[in-house]
Motif scaffolding. Structure first.
Motif, PDB file in Angstrom:
ATOM      1  N   ASN A  62      38.661 -54.816  -5.758  1.00  0.00           N
ATOM      2  CA  ASN A  62      39.861 -54.797  -4.917  1.00  0.00           C
ATOM      3  C   ASN A  62      40.019 -56.108  -4.134  1.00  0.00           C
ATOM      4  O   ASN A  62      39.101 -56.937  -4.102  1.00  0.00           O
ATOM      5  N   LYS A  63      41.147 -56.272  -3.511  1.00  0.00           N
ATOM      6  CA  LYS A  63      41.457 -57.519  -2.793  1.00  0.00           C
ATOM      7  C   LYS A  63      40.461 -57.810  -1.683  1.00  0.00           C
ATOM      8  O   LYS A  63      40.070 -58.958  -1.486  1.00  0.00           O
ATOM      9  N   ASP A  64      40.042 -56.782  -0.940  1.00  0.00           N
ATOM     10  CA  ASP A  64      39.091 -57.004   0.152  1.00  0.00           C
ATOM     11  C   ASP A  64      37.752 -57.515  -0.369  1.00  0.00           C
ATOM     12  O   ASP A  64      37.155 -58.418   0.215  1.00  0.00           O
ATOM     13  N   ALA A  65      37.288 -56.941  -1.469  1.00  0.00           N
ATOM     14  CA  ALA A  65      36.021 -57.379  -2.052  1.00  0.00           C
ATOM     15  C   ALA A  65      36.133 -58.806  -2.583  1.00  0.00           C
ATOM     16  O   ALA A  65      35.196 -59.600  -2.432  1.00  0.00           O
ATOM     17  N   ILE A  66      37.249 -59.116  -3.194  1.00  0.00           N
ATOM     18  CA  ILE A  66      37.470 -60.476  -3.693  1.00  0.00           C
ATOM     19  C   ILE A  66      37.490 -61.464  -2.528  1.00  0.00           C
ATOM     20  O   ILE A  66      36.858 -62.525  -2.588  1.00  0.00           O
ATOM     21  N   ALA A  67      38.187 -61.127  -1.465  1.00  0.00           N
ATOM     22  CA  ALA A  67      38.272 -62.010  -0.295  1.00  0.00           C
ATOM     23  C   ALA A  67      36.898 -62.229   0.324  1.00  0.00           C
ATOM     24  O   ALA A  67      36.548 -63.357   0.697  1.00  0.00           O
ATOM     25  N   LYS A  68      36.098 -61.175   0.420  1.00  0.00           N
ATOM     26  CA  LYS A  68      34.756 -61.295   1.000  1.00  0.00           C
ATOM     27  C   LYS A  68      33.881 -62.192   0.135  1.00  0.00           C
ATOM     28  O   LYS A  68      33.165 -63.064   0.646  1.00  0.00           O
ATOM     29  N   SER A  69      33.944 -62.020  -1.178  1.00  0.00           N
ATOM     30  CA  SER A  69      33.171 -62.849  -2.103  1.00  0.00           C
ATOM     31  C   SER A  69      33.623 -64.298  -2.042  1.00  0.00           C
ATOM     32  O   SER A  69      32.803 -65.225  -2.015  1.00  0.00           O
ATOM     33  N   LEU A  70      34.924 -64.498  -1.999  1.00  0.00           N
ATOM     34  CA  LEU A  70      35.475 -65.847  -1.928  1.00  0.00           C
ATOM     35  C   LEU A  70      35.065 -66.539  -0.630  1.00  0.00           C
ATOM     36  O   LEU A  70      34.692 -67.718  -0.634  1.00  0.00           O
ATOM     37  N   ALA A  71      35.103 -65.818   0.486  1.00  0.00           N
ATOM     38  CA  ALA A  71      34.703 -66.398   1.771  1.00  0.00           C
ATOM     39  C   ALA A  71      33.248 -66.847   1.718  1.00  0.00           C
ATOM     40  O   ALA A  71      32.907 -67.936   2.198  1.00  0.00           O
ATOM     41  N   ALA A  72      32.390 -66.050   1.110  1.00  0.00           N
ATOM     42  CA  ALA A  72      30.975 -66.422   0.984  1.00  0.00           C
ATOM     43  C   ALA A  72      30.814 -67.668   0.116  1.00  0.00           C
ATOM     44  O   ALA A  72      30.033 -68.571   0.449  1.00  0.00           O
ATOM     45  N   ASP A  73      31.544 -67.727  -0.983  1.00  0.00           N
ATOM     46  CA  ASP A  73      31.491 -68.904  -1.854  1.00  0.00           C
ATOM     47  C   ASP A  73      31.976 -70.154  -1.127  1.00  0.00           C
ATOM     48  O   ASP A  73      31.381 -71.227  -1.250  1.00  0.00           O
ATOM     49  N   LEU A  74      33.042 -70.011  -0.373  1.00  0.00           N
ATOM     50  CA  LEU A  74      33.587 -71.154   0.362  1.00  0.00           C
ATOM     51  C   LEU A  74      32.635 -71.621   1.454  1.00  0.00           C
ATOM     52  O   LEU A  74      32.533 -72.820   1.721  1.00  0.00           O
ATOM     53  N   GLU A  75      31.927 -70.688   2.087  1.00  0.00           N
ATOM     54  CA  GLU A  75      30.938 -71.055   3.105  1.00  0.00           C
ATOM     55  C   GLU A  75      29.862 -71.950   2.489  1.00  0.00           C
ATOM     56  O   GLU A  75      29.428 -72.920   3.108  1.00  0.00           O
ATOM     57  N   THR A  76      29.449 -71.638   1.277  1.00  0.00           N
ATOM     58  CA  THR A  76      28.454 -72.463   0.579  1.00  0.00           C
ATOM     59  C   THR A  76      28.997 -73.866   0.360  1.00  0.00           C
ATOM     60  O   THR A  76      28.296 -74.862   0.572  1.00  0.00           O
ATOM     61  N   ARG A  77      30.237 -73.943  -0.065  1.00  0.00           N
ATOM     62  CA  ARG A  77      30.858 -75.255  -0.293  1.00  0.00           C
ATOM     63  C   ARG A  77      31.006 -76.017   1.023  1.00  0.00           C
ATOM     64  O   ARG A  77      30.851 -77.245   1.054  1.00  0.00           O
ATOM     65  N   LEU A  78      31.268 -75.297   2.106  1.00  0.00           N
ATOM     66  CA  LEU A  78      31.379 -75.938   3.417  1.00  0.00           C
ATOM     67  C   LEU A  78      30.066 -76.627   3.767  1.00  0.00           C
ATOM     68  O   LEU A  78      30.060 -77.786   4.203  1.00  0.00           O
ATOM     69  N   ASP A  79      28.961 -75.937   3.577  1.00  0.00           N
ATOM     70  CA  ASP A  79      27.651 -76.533   3.848  1.00  0.00           C
ATOM     71  C   ASP A  79      27.433 -77.782   2.999  1.00  0.00           C
ATOM     72  O   ASP A  79      26.906 -78.789   3.491  1.00  0.00           O
ATOM     73  N   GLN A  80      27.861 -77.722   1.746  1.00  0.00           N
ATOM     74  CA  GLN A  80      27.686 -78.869   0.858  1.00  0.00           C
ATOM     75  C   GLN A  80      28.542 -80.053   1.307  1.00  0.00           C
ATOM     76  O   GLN A  80      28.097 -81.199   1.252  1.00  0.00           O
ATOM     77  N   LEU A  81      29.759 -79.791   1.744  1.00  0.00           N
ATOM     78  CA  LEU A  81      30.613 -80.876   2.242  1.00  0.00           C
ATOM     79  C   LEU A  81      29.994 -81.535   3.466  1.00  0.00           C
ATOM     80  O   LEU A  81      30.014 -82.766   3.603  1.00  0.00           O
ATOM     81  N   GLU A  82      29.448 -80.720   4.352  1.00  0.00           N
ATOM     82  CA  GLU A  82      28.810 -81.263   5.546  1.00  0.00           C
ATOM     83  C   GLU A  82      27.587 -82.096   5.192  1.00  0.00           C
ATOM     84  O   GLU A  82      27.332 -83.129   5.801  1.00  0.00           O
TER      85      GLU A  82
END
Length: 54
Positions: free
Chosen positions: A2-22
């Motif tokens: 569902n959309k909520d599960a997709i959003a939660k998974s996407l947020a976690a993936d983006l957090e990983t990318r945020l750490d990499q950008l930093e």
């Protein structure tokens, strides 16, 4: 998935990318990605852990 599960998974993936950008010093890109993550979490009611980044 569902959309909520997709959003939660996407947020976690983006957090990983945020750490990499930093890690590589891409602070402007990191700031934009952080704003996008915050918006996504707010829109879908996803709690966020406190960050130690500025």
């Amino acid at each position: 998935m569902n959309k909520d599960a997709i959003a939660k998974s996407l947020a976690a993936d983006l957090e990983t990318r945020l750490d990499q950008l930093e890690e590589i010093g891409a602070m402007i890109a990191a700031a934009h990605l952080q704003a996008a993550i915050e918006s996504l979490c707010r829109e879908f009611g996803i709690p966020r852990e406190a960050s130690d980044t500025d």
